[in-house]
Design an enzyme around this catalytic site. Structure first.
Site, PDB file in Angstrom:
ATOM      1  N   ARG A 123       0.684  -1.388  -0.213  1.00 19.67           N
ATOM      2  CA  ARG A 123       0.056  -0.083  -0.083  1.00 19.67           C
ATOM      3  C   ARG A 123       0.717   1.343  -0.098  1.00 19.67           C
ATOM      4  O   ARG A 123       0.254   2.428   0.454  1.00 19.67           O
ATOM      5  CB  ARG A 123      -1.278   0.316   0.841  1.00 19.67           C
ATOM      6  CG  ARG A 123      -2.220  -1.154   1.243  1.00 19.67           C
ATOM      7  CD  ARG A 123      -3.092  -0.609   2.459  1.00 19.67           C
ATOM      8  NE  ARG A 123      -4.032  -1.596   1.905  1.00 19.67           N
ATOM      9  CZ  ARG A 123      -3.582  -2.995   2.530  1.00 19.67           C
ATOM     10  NH1 ARG A 123      -2.275  -3.297   3.731  1.00 19.67           N
ATOM     11  NH2 ARG A 123      -4.559  -4.274   3.114  1.00 19.67           N
ATOM     12  N   LYS A 144       2.661  11.446 -11.265  1.00 17.75           N
ATOM     13  CA  LYS A 144       1.720  10.673 -12.050  1.00 17.75           C
ATOM     14  C   LYS A 144       2.486   9.087 -12.551  1.00 17.75           C
ATOM     15  O   LYS A 144       3.262   9.121 -13.038  1.00 17.75           O
ATOM     16  CB  LYS A 144       1.553  11.070 -13.301  1.00 17.75           C
ATOM     17  CG  LYS A 144       0.482  12.222 -12.544  1.00 17.75           C
ATOM     18  CD  LYS A 144      -0.512  13.413 -13.935  1.00 17.75           C
ATOM     19  CE  LYS A 144      -1.174  12.698 -15.162  1.00 17.75           C
ATOM     20  NZ  LYS A 144      -1.892  13.221 -15.653  1.00 17.75           N
ATOM     21  N   GLU A 186       8.797  16.786 -25.114  1.00 19.27           N
ATOM     22  CA  GLU A 186       8.534  18.158 -23.685  1.00 19.27           C
ATOM     23  C   GLU A 186       8.984  18.861 -23.300  1.00 19.27           C
ATOM     24  O   GLU A 186       8.221  20.000 -22.967  1.00 19.27           O
ATOM     25  CB  GLU A 186       7.977  16.669 -22.805  1.00 19.27           C
ATOM     26  CG  GLU A 186       7.481  15.646 -23.214  1.00 19.27           C
ATOM     27  CD  GLU A 186       6.342  15.342 -22.541  1.00 19.27           C
ATOM     28  OE1 GLU A 186       6.018  16.589 -22.093  1.00 19.27           O
ATOM     29  OE2 GLU A 186       5.177  14.165 -22.462  1.00 19.27           O
ATOM     30  N   LYS A 228       7.198  22.381 -15.020  1.00 22.37           N
ATOM     31  CA  LYS A 228       5.792  21.611 -14.809  1.00 22.37           C
ATOM     32  C   LYS A 228       5.988  21.308 -13.376  1.00 22.37           C
ATOM     33  O   LYS A 228       4.838  21.193 -13.275  1.00 22.37           O
ATOM     34  CB  LYS A 228       6.828  19.996 -14.443  1.00 22.37           C
ATOM     35  CG  LYS A 228       5.747  19.243 -14.252  1.00 22.37           C
ATOM     36  CD  LYS A 228       5.415  17.691 -15.690  1.00 22.37           C
ATOM     37  CE  LYS A 228       4.620  16.828 -15.016  1.00 22.37           C
ATOM     38  NZ  LYS A 228       4.608  15.777 -15.636  1.00 22.37           N
ATOM     39  N   GLU A 238      -5.080  17.189 -10.318  1.00 24.00           N
ATOM     40  CA  GLU A 238      -5.551  17.047 -11.881  1.00 24.00           C
ATOM     41  C   GLU A 238      -7.348  17.379 -12.016  1.00 24.00           C
ATOM     42  O   GLU A 238      -7.923  16.362 -12.726  1.00 24.00           O
ATOM     43  CB  GLU A 238      -4.832  15.982 -13.878  1.00 24.00           C
ATOM     44  CG  GLU A 238      -5.056  16.272 -13.837  1.00 24.00           C
ATOM     45  CD  GLU A 238      -4.497  14.954 -15.310  1.00 24.00           C
ATOM     46  OE1 GLU A 238      -3.999  13.907 -14.593  1.00 24.00           O
ATOM     47  OE2 GLU A 238      -4.222  15.402 -16.119  1.00 24.00           O
ATOM     48  N   ARG A 242      -3.889  21.318 -13.813  1.00 27.01           N
ATOM     49  CA  ARG A 242      -2.722  20.425 -14.164  1.00 27.01           C
ATOM     50  C   ARG A 242      -2.818  20.217 -15.572  1.00 27.01           C
ATOM     51  O   ARG A 242      -2.613  20.003 -16.507  1.00 27.01           O
ATOM     52  CB  ARG A 242      -2.443  19.356 -13.686  1.00 27.01           C
ATOM     53  CG  ARG A 242      -1.569  18.415 -13.705  1.00 27.01           C
ATOM     54  CD  ARG A 242      -1.062  17.765 -12.017  1.00 27.01           C
ATOM     55  NE  ARG A 242      -0.237  17.240 -12.318  1.00 27.01           N
ATOM     56  CZ  ARG A 242       0.889  15.717 -11.948  1.00 27.01           C
ATOM     57  NH1 ARG A 242       0.370  15.704 -10.729  1.00 27.01           N
ATOM     58  NH2 ARG A 242       1.652  14.735 -12.497  1.00 27.01           N
ATOM     59  N   ASN A 246      -1.519  18.044 -20.382  1.00 31.09           N
ATOM     60  CA  ASN A 246      -1.633  17.553 -21.559  1.00 31.09           C
ATOM     61  C   ASN A 246      -2.105  18.217 -23.338  1.00 31.09           C
ATOM     62  O   ASN A 246      -2.380  16.932 -23.603  1.00 31.09           O
ATOM     63  CB  ASN A 246      -3.308  17.089 -20.948  1.00 31.09           C
ATOM     64  CG  ASN A 246      -3.147  16.103 -20.215  1.00 31.09           C
ATOM     65  OD1 ASN A 246      -2.070  15.388 -20.026  1.00 31.09           O
ATOM     66  ND2 ASN A 246      -4.176  16.148 -19.146  1.00 31.09           N
ATOM     67  N   HIS A 249      -1.784  15.639 -25.887  1.00 34.90           N
ATOM     68  CA  HIS A 249      -1.584  14.625 -25.617  1.00 34.90           C
ATOM     69  C   HIS A 249      -3.320  13.926 -25.867  1.00 34.90           C
ATOM     70  O   HIS A 249      -3.360  12.645 -26.141  1.00 34.90           O
ATOM     71  CB  HIS A 249      -1.176  13.954 -24.070  1.00 34.90           C
ATOM     72  CG  HIS A 249      -0.155  14.487 -23.679  1.00 34.90           C
ATOM     73  ND1 HIS A 249       0.869  15.525 -23.412  1.00 34.90           N
ATOM     74  CD2 HIS A 249       0.536  13.681 -22.901  1.00 34.90           C
ATOM     75  CE1 HIS A 249       1.958  15.619 -23.226  1.00 34.90           C
ATOM     76  NE2 HIS A 249       2.280  14.348 -23.050  1.00 34.90           N
ATOM     77  N   HIS A 253      -2.024  10.561 -27.585  1.00 32.14           N
ATOM     78  CA  HIS A 253      -2.518   9.139 -26.701  1.00 32.14           C
ATOM     79  C   HIS A 253      -2.798   8.224 -27.617  1.00 32.14           C
ATOM     80  O   HIS A 253      -2.350   6.967 -28.158  1.00 32.14           O
ATOM     81  CB  HIS A 253      -3.353   8.971 -25.249  1.00 32.14           C
ATOM     82  CG  HIS A 253      -2.484   9.635 -24.310  1.00 32.14           C
ATOM     83  ND1 HIS A 253      -2.346  10.009 -23.278  1.00 32.14           N
ATOM     84  CD2 HIS A 253      -0.957   9.895 -24.098  1.00 32.14           C
ATOM     85  CE1 HIS A 253      -1.869  10.129 -22.174  1.00 32.14           C
ATOM     86  NE2 HIS A 253      -0.041  10.022 -22.800  1.00 32.14           N
ATOM     87  N   HIS A 266       6.479   9.132 -27.362  1.00 29.82           N
ATOM     88  CA  HIS A 266       5.669   9.424 -27.213  1.00 29.82           C
ATOM     89  C   HIS A 266       5.434  10.631 -27.318  1.00 29.82           C
ATOM     90  O   HIS A 266       4.421  11.173 -27.788  1.00 29.82           O
ATOM     91  CB  HIS A 266       6.006   9.233 -25.241  1.00 29.82           C
ATOM     92  CG  HIS A 266       5.111  10.109 -24.934  1.00 29.82           C
ATOM     93  ND1 HIS A 266       3.762   9.773 -24.418  1.00 29.82           N
ATOM     94  CD2 HIS A 266       5.043  11.284 -23.736  1.00 29.82           C
ATOM     95  CE1 HIS A 266       2.727  10.915 -24.187  1.00 29.82           C
ATOM     96  NE2 HIS A 266       4.259  11.931 -23.690  1.00 29.82           N
TER      97      HIS A 266
END
Lengths: 367, 367
Positions: A123, A144, A186, A228, A238, A242, A246, A249, A253, A266
């Site tokens: 956990r 993330k 990026e 960032k 997010e 935030r 993206n 993206h 994606h 990517h």
């Protein structure tokens, strides 16, 4: 060495950027008071392992840490639940306990995989990022972490902030040129969403960055991480701002997903996505120069900006529908307002997306 | 209806305990402002589905929610990464987005599985617990969710607090007697760790509880949840106090693990574990009555208190070493000080554990 603090209350952490840091991993662990009684798990890939794994192991062991290492295959396919389970097996067999740190030594794939292991092993245990790619300047900031589901990218994951990021810029010298270009995608994005001056600096220093000039790289990475970190510190989970990270993206994606996570890097996919976002903005009334300047900047970095003709429009749309940015049955797009400024738009119609896909296919030279 | 608030700052949530609540699920969702635009995923098992799934689906749909349901096999084996991936597939194919709720309708297994899905689907979505067992009065409070690794139980998981817990006590009437007994094991545990008066109440009302008397059940479950909520609100992420909830679990988990998660119910295994903890405490100098009273209380609920002879000592020890409670190379045990009071002990030697295992094997009648 430059130090950048990511400000997230009790989850704040530093990013150390400089040369020779991997060989001092043990000292950084001691300074951060990570437990010496608990085994450390190093996760890396088959490309990075022969270059830097022994350096990190030796440094940690010299400081009195015991280490267990897991080397996965390079590439996005390692971000699967199967590989995740394998890493968990290594962690359990290695006797990791709740105070053990999990280290990601590698690029974004290793960072995401090891990060989700750290987030969910017992956990949640401490996590340390040691990025070895330019792209990872983005993924190593913000917490993330995720693995892919066969139906969609980054679908299974968590928000799990690291204890620290050790960014050894010496490790970037061994990157293949294609990864350098894709990683700089990026960096350029951070300029496009937030800082016109930094975007201009990127354009002016593209050759030095592509040639891995240490001074230019050090400045560019610190600036990219800082943008960032600023955005993430305002909106860790997010809920709003935030989302601007993206840019490119939504479509990016989808391009990766239908290419089977292998055809496009990517950074290449989001470069096409950023060009598409600029085109979409222009179609909605922004000045045509916005698209031209965006494309020119990306092309300075030898990044793709046209949509490959063989990508099926319906598959692209289908993949976007499965994306996390598809919320309450609406596509969410980040669209540029000007260079260095974007807006979050949630009323983009499917027809607009289809039009942009078609327009960007026309940009690809016929062969 | 009783309402109990679990106090965790911005992650606080209510537990509603009463009759007929499943048929009002839609109203509770509306009151908690869960999004009607986002599909709701109901996770349940093949035993619970025929009894209550339609009730919950109808209630949600009557309030304007769309639902997707996933029915898994009953039993601990569904707490695997394979089943977790299956549930993720249903979530993606069902079009769940970031505002979608994941509902656990069932016992502890469904709660843990659906909870980890909720914790990690798109890096975390709202979670609602609808427990249908007595045991789940324990697992539905506190936000610990997990799946098992083949090498050790609950190894992969998260802390993810629900939006609310809807505890419909009518659903307990259909429980098989063995599950009733095993569930009451955790209720008794809450008395043993925290509240001598409640432990005494349990002893006096054992027959009513075993007969599922609604008034006794309502009081016992509320009291058990309240003790757990109190402990969790002090220590959400198990840094200290929360460990006392693990009374009987160090050995209990090992018993479950080497029995292949099928031979013993969780409540049975921790009953043996609680007897062992009391014996260990007595061996360390506590009054012998502590062990006798603990065993007598557990036996009032027809729970096992002897160690089955066929369980291999070395395998039990090995499984304990893989447990999360094995921290910095030391076993952590929760040991009783008196009925209603425990202490966290981290200097238990392996020899002491071996002795207790042998002693409790002697308690099993020869057949």
């Amino acid at each position: 060495m430059r130090t950048l603090q990511v400000d997230l209350g009790e989850r704040s952490y530093p990013i150390y950027i400089g040369g020779g840091l991997l060989g001092k991993a043990g000292e950084f662990f001691e300074n951060h008071q990570l437990s010496k009684k608990s085994p450390v798990l190093l996760v890396t890939d088959e490309h990075v392992a022969p270059l830097y794994l022994e350096t990190v192991e030796s440094s940690l062991q010299a400081s009195g840490y015991t280490t267990v290492s897991k080397v996965v295959k390079a590439g996005e396919k390692s971000k699967s639940l199967d590989v995740y389970e394998d890493v968990m097996t290594t962690a359990i067999e290695g006797g990791l306990d709740r105070r053990s740190a999990v280290v990601a030594l590698g690029g974004g794939v290793v960072g995401d995989l090891a990060g989700f292991v750290a987030a969910s092993y017992m956990r949640g245990v401490p996590f340390v990022q040691m990025p070895t790619t330019i792209l990872a300047h983005d993924s190593s900031v913000g917490g993330k972490v995720a693995v892919n589901h066969r139906l969609a990218k980054n679908m299974i994951g968590a928000f799990h902030q690291p204890e620290m990021v050790l960014y050894d810029v010496d490790s970037l010298q061994s990157l293949p040129p294609r990864d350098v270009r894709a990683g700089l995608s990026e960096m350029v994005k951070h300029g496009l969403i937030w800082d016109a001056e930094f975007a201009a600096w990127c354009r002016e220093h593209a050759s030095e960055l592509l040639a891995l000039d240490p001074e230019a790289l050090g400045f560019g990475l610190t600036q990219g991480c800082a943008i960032k970190a600023k955005v993430v510190s305002v909106d860790e989970r997010e809920q709003g701002l935030r989302a601007i990270l993206n840019l490119g993206h939504t479509l990016g994606h989808a391009i990766e997903a239908i290419g089977g996570y292998g055809e496009f890097l990517h950074g290449e996919a989001i470069s096409i996505g950023m060009a598409a976002a600029a085109k979409l903005a222009v179609n909605r009334g922004r000045d045509a120069a916005l698209y031209q300047e965006t494309v020119a900047l990306l092309q300075r970095f030898e990044l793709p900006t046209a949509m490959p003709r063989h990508l099926d429009e319906e598959k692209l749309i289908g993949a976007m529908m499965h994306d996390k940015k598809f919320k309450e049955q609406q596509l969410v797009f980040i669209l540029p307002v000007a260079i260095g400024q974007v807006e979050i738009v949630s009323d983009v119609a499917l027809g607009e997306v289809r039009r942009v896909i078609a327009e960007l296919k026309e940009e690809e030279p016929h062969v």
